[in-house]
Design a protein around this motif. Structure first.
Motif, PDB file in Angstrom:
ATOM      1  N   ILE A  26       0.984  -1.005   0.098  1.00 41.56           N
ATOM      2  CA  ILE A  26      -0.234   0.318   0.295  1.00 41.56           C
ATOM      3  C   ILE A  26       0.926   1.080  -0.025  1.00 41.56           C
ATOM      4  CG2 ILE A  26      -1.638   1.310   1.382  1.00 41.56           C
ATOM      5  CD1 ILE A  26      -2.748  -1.069   2.211  1.00 41.56           C
ATOM      6  N   LEU A  27       1.907   1.752   0.670  1.00 41.22           N
ATOM      7  CA  LEU A  27       2.648   2.559   1.615  1.00 41.22           C
ATOM      8  C   LEU A  27       3.296   2.748  -0.692  1.00 41.22           C
ATOM      9  CD1 LEU A  27       4.639   3.167   4.474  1.00 41.22           C
ATOM     10  CD2 LEU A  27       2.575   3.626   3.124  1.00 41.22           C
ATOM     11  N   VAL A  30       0.933   4.205  -2.967  1.00 41.69           N
ATOM     12  CA  VAL A  30       1.096   5.988  -2.438  1.00 41.69           C
ATOM     13  C   VAL A  30       2.009   6.722  -2.786  1.00 41.69           C
ATOM     14  CG1 VAL A  30       0.278   7.127  -0.568  1.00 41.69           C
ATOM     15  CG2 VAL A  30      -0.898   4.831  -0.662  1.00 41.69           C
ATOM     16  N   HIS A  33       1.658   6.858  -6.269  1.00 44.88           N
ATOM     17  CA  HIS A  33       0.754   7.215  -7.693  1.00 44.88           C
ATOM     18  C   HIS A  33       0.467   9.127  -6.734  1.00 44.88           C
ATOM     19  CE1 HIS A  33       0.797   4.019 -10.135  1.00 44.88           C
ATOM     20  NE2 HIS A  33       0.597   3.351  -9.295  1.00 44.88           N
ATOM     21  N   ALA A  34       0.686   9.027  -5.599  1.00 43.99           N
ATOM     22  CA  ALA A  34      -0.173   9.757  -4.673  1.00 43.99           C
ATOM     23  C   ALA A  34       0.975  10.677  -4.015  1.00 43.99           C
ATOM     24  CB  ALA A  34      -1.176   9.789  -3.575  1.00 43.99           C
ATOM     25  N   LEU A  40       8.229   7.862   2.688  1.00 44.21           N
ATOM     26  CA  LEU A  40       7.192   6.032   1.853  1.00 44.21           C
ATOM     27  C   LEU A  40       8.246   4.860   1.111  1.00 44.21           C
ATOM     28  CD1 LEU A  40       4.065   8.098   0.399  1.00 44.21           C
ATOM     29  CD2 LEU A  40       4.134   7.039   2.619  1.00 44.21           C
ATOM     30  N   LEU A  94       2.781  11.657   5.297  1.00 42.73           N
ATOM     31  CA  LEU A  94       1.686  11.791   4.782  1.00 42.73           C
ATOM     32  C   LEU A  94       1.149  12.758   4.626  1.00 42.73           C
ATOM     33  CD1 LEU A  94       0.655   7.822   4.471  1.00 42.73           C
ATOM     34  CD2 LEU A  94       1.316   9.627   2.736  1.00 42.73           C
TER      35      LEU A  94
END
Length: 131
Positions: A26-27, A30, A33-34, A40, A94
């Motif tokens: 998941i990290l 993220v 893409h984000a 991260l 984040l």
């Protein structure tokens, strides 16, 4: 609450490894893409590496149940250390905050202790069992 015994402890370790592995993926997503932040990527890599280490420790514990305790303690230290260390890095990346003061150093220290515990458990397993 009583600590689970026998194979249940090993399966709990494997389940926790799955949690770390999923969090690492998941990290990674993220980060790709984000939110492109090197913290991260570091957290994701640490989670994935330690997920595999915990799975390996669960395998060792399953193969040598009489010697499982030390390896499962090491797995617990790796899990908790990775949660603290990587959690702090992810929160910093984040939301630009800290998980709590000293979370990353405490988590990193737990990771070092976990890896050291692997060595201690392995050396202890080489000693002949008494009784």
């Amino acid at each position: 609450m009583r600590m689970p015994e026998g194979p249940n402890r090993i399966f709990i370790a494997a389940a926790l490894a799955g949690v770390l592995g999923a969090a690492g993926v998941i990290l990674s997503a993220v980060g790709a893409h984000a939110v492109q932040n090197p913290l991260l990527a570091t957290a994701a890599n640490f989670l994935l590496i330690h997920a595999l280490a915990i799975l390996a420790l669960a395998g060792i514990a399953l193969a040598a149940p009489a010697r499982a305790g030390g390896f499962l303690i090491a797995a617990a230290l790796l899990f908790l250390g990775a949660c603290l260390f990587c959690g702090d890095l992810a929160v910093r990346a984040l939301v630009e905050a800290r998980l709590f003061p000293m979370a990353a150093p405490i988590g990193g220290s737990m990771l070092i202790c976990g890896w050291t515990a692997i060595s201690v458990a392995a050396l202890a397993a080489l000693r002949p069992k008494r009784g």
